[in-house]
Design an enzyme around this catalytic site. Structure first.
Site, PDB file in Angstrom:
ATOM      1  N   HIS A  79       0.811  -1.119   0.071  1.00 20.95           N
ATOM      2  CA  HIS A  79       0.115  -0.085  -0.025  1.00 20.95           C
ATOM      3  C   HIS A  79       0.946   1.102   0.089  1.00 20.95           C
ATOM      4  O   HIS A  79       0.720   2.192  -0.757  1.00 20.95           O
ATOM      5  CB  HIS A  79      -0.884   0.106   1.037  1.00 20.95           C
ATOM      6  CG  HIS A  79      -1.607   1.146   1.388  1.00 20.95           C
ATOM      7  ND1 HIS A  79      -2.606   1.690   0.636  1.00 20.95           N
ATOM      8  CD2 HIS A  79      -1.546   2.244   2.496  1.00 20.95           C
ATOM      9  CE1 HIS A  79      -3.051   2.881   0.961  1.00 20.95           C
ATOM     10  NE2 HIS A  79      -2.566   3.194   1.942  1.00 20.95           N
ATOM     11  N   ASP A  82       2.125   1.860  -3.358  1.00 28.30           N
ATOM     12  CA  ASP A  82       1.263   2.260  -4.274  1.00 28.30           C
ATOM     13  C   ASP A  82       0.843   3.638  -4.032  1.00 28.30           C
ATOM     14  O   ASP A  82       0.808   4.443  -5.147  1.00 28.30           O
ATOM     15  CB  ASP A  82       0.031   1.426  -4.213  1.00 28.30           C
ATOM     16  CG  ASP A  82      -1.307   1.701  -5.057  1.00 28.30           C
ATOM     17  OD1 ASP A  82      -0.931   1.932  -6.215  1.00 28.30           O
ATOM     18  OD2 ASP A  82      -2.172   2.041  -4.510  1.00 28.30           O
TER      19      ASP A  82
END
Length: 109
Positions: A79, A82
């Site tokens: 995460h 990203d």
């Protein structure tokens, strides 16, 4: 758990600084839209500084991995990566939009 703490701090650094960079980039677009190009460029500079901090966190993680200190890949780490990539893309787009607003403003004079 103690050896995971530095990785967690670096991961959170990616998320926090990536989010800050995206926020500054968005503020740059808003300022340019209002014709305040000095403020827009200050916000782009702030976004760049936040991205630099995120890059430092990422480099720390990569350096440890390259030195043979395996860094666990968790959903939070994915995460964070990203989040950072989206912030970089958004910053690039914001720079183009600020330039576009500046060109339009010059044409309107």
């Amino acid at each position: 758990m103690a050896e995971e703490q530095p990785n967690l701090e670096a991961t959170m650094g990616l998320i926090m600084n990536g989010g800050n960079a995206k926020g500054f980039a968005f503020e740059a677009i808003r300022a340019a839209k209002k014709g305040d190009f000095e403020e827009a460029h200050k916000k782009l500079d702030a976004a760049d500084q936040a991205l630099n901090e995120a890059h430092n966190s990422q480099t720390d993680m990569l350096t440890k991995e390259a030195q043979g200190n395996h860094q666990p890949v968790t959903l939070l780490t994915v995460h964070a990566q990203d989040h950072l990539m989206n912030a970089i893309t958004f910053r690039d787009l914001a720079g183009e939009m600020v330039d576009m607003y500046e060109r339009i403003a010059k044409l309107e004079k």
